[in-house]
Write an enzyme that holds these catalytic residues in place. Structure first.
Site, PDB file in Angstrom:
ATOM      1  N   GLY A 187       0.862  -1.227   0.152  1.00  0.00           N
ATOM      2  CA  GLY A 187      -0.042   0.042  -0.084  1.00  0.00           C
ATOM      3  C   GLY A 187       0.832   1.178   0.087  1.00  0.00           C
ATOM      4  O   GLY A 187       0.587   2.277  -0.860  1.00  0.00           O
ATOM      5  N   ASN A 246      -8.456   3.919   8.406  1.00  0.00           N
ATOM      6  CA  ASN A 246      -7.639   2.909   9.257  1.00  0.00           C
ATOM      7  C   ASN A 246      -7.720   2.963  10.744  1.00  0.00           C
ATOM      8  O   ASN A 246      -7.799   1.961  11.377  1.00  0.00           O
ATOM      9  CB  ASN A 246      -6.302   2.543   8.709  1.00  0.00           C
ATOM     10  N   GLN A 252      -7.788  -0.242   3.295  1.00  0.00           N
ATOM     11  CA  GLN A 252      -8.572  -1.061   4.524  1.00  0.00           C
ATOM     12  C   GLN A 252     -10.141  -1.102   3.920  1.00  0.00           C
ATOM     13  O   GLN A 252     -10.742  -2.146   4.582  1.00  0.00           O
ATOM     14  CB  GLN A 252      -8.883   0.090   5.438  1.00  0.00           C
ATOM     15  N   SER A 282      -3.269  -3.517  -0.602  1.00  0.00           N
ATOM     16  CA  SER A 282      -2.206  -4.233  -0.166  1.00  0.00           C
ATOM     17  C   SER A 282      -2.813  -5.915   0.132  1.00  0.00           C
ATOM     18  O   SER A 282      -3.851  -5.815   0.736  1.00  0.00           O
ATOM     19  CB  SER A 282      -1.856  -3.463   1.147  1.00  0.00           C
ATOM     20  N   HIS A 318      -1.652  -7.818   2.608  1.00  0.00           N
ATOM     21  CA  HIS A 318      -1.619  -8.425   4.116  1.00  0.00           C
ATOM     22  C   HIS A 318      -2.757  -7.901   4.827  1.00  0.00           C
ATOM     23  O   HIS A 318      -2.827  -8.346   6.069  1.00  0.00           O
ATOM     24  CB  HIS A 318      -0.170  -8.094   4.709  1.00  0.00           C
ATOM     25  N   THR A 343      11.802  -7.742 -10.967  1.00  0.00           N
ATOM     26  CA  THR A 343      11.139  -8.845 -10.984  1.00  0.00           C
ATOM     27  C   THR A 343      10.167  -9.128 -10.085  1.00  0.00           C
ATOM     28  O   THR A 343       9.985  -8.744  -9.024  1.00  0.00           O
ATOM     29  CB  THR A 343      12.338  -9.974 -10.739  1.00  0.00           C
ATOM     30  N   CYS A 400       1.542   3.230  13.081  1.00  0.00           N
ATOM     31  CA  CYS A 400       2.558   3.931  12.808  1.00  0.00           C
ATOM     32  C   CYS A 400       2.794   5.065  13.914  1.00  0.00           C
ATOM     33  O   CYS A 400       3.698   5.667  14.137  1.00  0.00           O
ATOM     34  CB  CYS A 400       2.339   4.440  11.429  1.00  0.00           C
TER      35      CYS A 400
HETATM   36  C1  LIG Z   1      -1.874  -0.717   5.982  1.00  0.00           C
HETATM   37  C2  LIG Z   1      -2.180   0.635   5.298  1.00  0.00           C
HETATM   38  C3  LIG Z   1      -1.083   1.147   4.342  1.00  0.00           C
HETATM   39  C4  LIG Z   1       0.209   0.790   4.034  1.00  0.00           C
HETATM   40  O1  LIG Z   1       0.173  -0.527   3.503  1.00  0.00           O
HETATM   41  P1  LIG Z   1       1.526  -1.563   3.255  1.00  0.00           P
HETATM   42  O2  LIG Z   1       1.159  -2.536   2.430  1.00  0.00           O
HETATM   43  O3  LIG Z   1       1.681  -1.904   4.811  1.00  0.00           O
HETATM   44  O4  LIG Z   1       2.633  -0.674   2.834  1.00  0.00           O
HETATM   45  C5  LIG Z   1      -1.716   2.284   3.603  1.00  0.00           C
HETATM   46  N1  LIG Z   1      -2.827   2.981   3.787  1.00  0.00           N
HETATM   47  C6  LIG Z   1      -3.671   2.271   4.643  1.00  0.00           C
HETATM   48  C7  LIG Z   1      -5.068   2.919   4.903  1.00  0.00           C
HETATM   49  C8  LIG Z   1      -3.465   1.257   5.350  1.00  0.00           C
HETATM   50  O5  LIG Z   1      -4.221   0.686   6.216  1.00  0.00           O
END
Ligand SMILES: *Cc1c(COP(=O)(O)O)cnc(C)c1O
Length: 394
Positions: free
Chosen positions: A72, A152, A180, A200, A202, A238, A326
């Site tokens: 993300g 978030n 999110q 993202s 994860h 890659t 963060c």
């Molecule tokens: C987690 C998050 C990100 C960052 O994503 P990563 O894959 O961890 O770099 C960006 N924006 C929001 C709203 C998030 O919750």
């Protein structure tokens, strides 16, 4: 309860066993470079293209509008910096919201120090963007509007379709950080008028270190990462084949299970909110009760310091957060909670608990009991609470 009660799914999620299983061959014997011409490479390329198709299908995009990234943060940086770089001769004004994730906020701050002007549009007390303020902020030199799809910290879902319409009718590129929202609530980039969208893996039970930027074919932007001709010459490097395959599997499972699992998660969320507000005095819910991510609970407890609460519930085996992962470690209260108008002392006493489909009712009952104990203990030690009692505020 010996095992961890994991209520920090907005920070990251557990990778599903099916996702790992899908990835395994690409971490072992299927190691070819998908850009290679040989058939071994082509087989790995097929796996990446299958993932691309699944991910595109989740947001009503075309396959060739999905560009894989490292996550993300990279997607947000790419979208904002490249639009700024490409359009700097047309204008240097960017509009964003006061409640963005750090990946957007810090990127905008960086540009502000490099000749661009940023307007941070405010939100109401529920965290919903003020559309009138947005409209009023638009200028002839505005090149980009970037607004988070769902927050978030407090889970508020924005009126994205209306924001997209405002951007489109003014000929301004629209980016949304949907990290999110993607895979959690339905998204349609066509109906929502979205040009650029970050997601993202994860955050949807996929692997860490992989994500994507959706880029509408009519709104193609220049690369952020230069090098080889990967990703239709727009993102060099890659491909992270196992990560991409895992992302695809996680997206497939999200699509299949979304309707059913979000209903269940929403019900659990409301159960947790109702119990806390009903059983712990001087607690308030932050964000909108209904226009809210299914798994997000964010509560402020008056006369309490969030970091102490976090540590004490941690000792009881509960993983939660004071806001965004963060922001923890810094003493400033969350910019999101300040933006919805909370005074510093109340913003400081906030706890975010984010649920997943793996959260159980037993875990929530244990959590409420733990919170009641922790809150009354901390209040009994709090001079603020004593003063409030003395002054009959309580
Ligand atoms: C987690 C998050 C990100 C960052 O994503 P990563 O894959 O961890 O770099 C960006 N924006 C929001 C709203 C998030 O919750």
């Amino acid at each position: 309860m010996p095992k961890t009660i994991y209520l920090d799914n907005a920070a990251t999620t557990m990778m599903k066993p099916d996702v790992l299983e899908a990835m395994m061959p690409y971490l072992t014997e299927m190691y070819a470079n998908p850009s290679s011409i040989h058939s071994f490479g082509a087989e790995c390329n097929v796996a990446c293209e299958k993932a691309r198709k699944t991910i595109a299908g989740l947001i009503n995009a075309k396959d060739n509008e999905i560009y894989f990234t490292s996550g993300g943060s990279e997607s947000d940086n790419w979208a904002i910096k490249s639009v700024a770089f490409m359009k700097k001769d047309k204008g240097r004004h960017i509009i964003t919201s006061a409640i963005e994730h750090h990946a957007v906020m810090e990127t905008c701050e960086f540009l502000a120090g490099n000749g661009f002007e940023i307007t941070f549009v405010g939100v109401d007390e529920k965290g919903i963007l003020k559309l009138d303020e947005l409209k009023a902020a638009i200028r002839p030199d505005t090149i980009l509007i970037s607004v988070i799809y769902a927050n978030n910290e407090i889970g508020t879902i924005q009126p994205i379709r209306e924001i997209g319409e405002i951007a489109r009718s003014n000929g301004i590129i629209f980016h949304t950080d949907a990290v999110q929202a993607f895979g959690h609530i339905p998204i349609d980039v066509e109906k929502d008028n979205i040009d650029l969208l970050s997601a993202s893996a994860h955050k949807i039970h996929g692997p860490k270190g992989v994500g994507m930027l959706y880029m509408k074919n009519s709104a193609r932007i220049t690369p952020l990462i230069h090098g080889g001709p990967h990703e239709r010459k727009r993102r060099a490097g890659t491909l992270n084949v196992p990560g991409i395959v895992g992302f695809g599997k996680a997206a497939e499972l999200s699509k299949k299970e979304m309707a059913e699992s979000t209903d269940r998660i929403r019900e659990m969320r409301n159960y947790l909110i109702d119990r806390i507000l009903g059983e712990i005095p001087y607690s308030r819910l932050n964000g909108d009760k209904d226009r809210r991510l299914p798994g997000n609970v964010n509560i402020s407890f008056r006369y309490i310091e969030g970091e102490s609460m976090l540590m004490m519930v941690d000792m009881k085996g509960i993983s939660a957060s004071t806001g965004s992962a963060c922001a923890s470690g810094s003493l400033d209260p969350s910019h999101v909670l300040l933006a919805i108008g909370l005074p510093h002392e109340i913003a400081h006493g906030s706890l975010r608990m984010t649920l997943s489909e793996f959260t159980t009712k037993e875990e929530l009952d244990y959590t409420v009991d733990a919170l009641k104990e922790v809150v009354s203990k901390l209040r009994s030690m709090s001079p603020l609470y004593e003063d409030a009692i003395k002054n009959k505020e309580v």
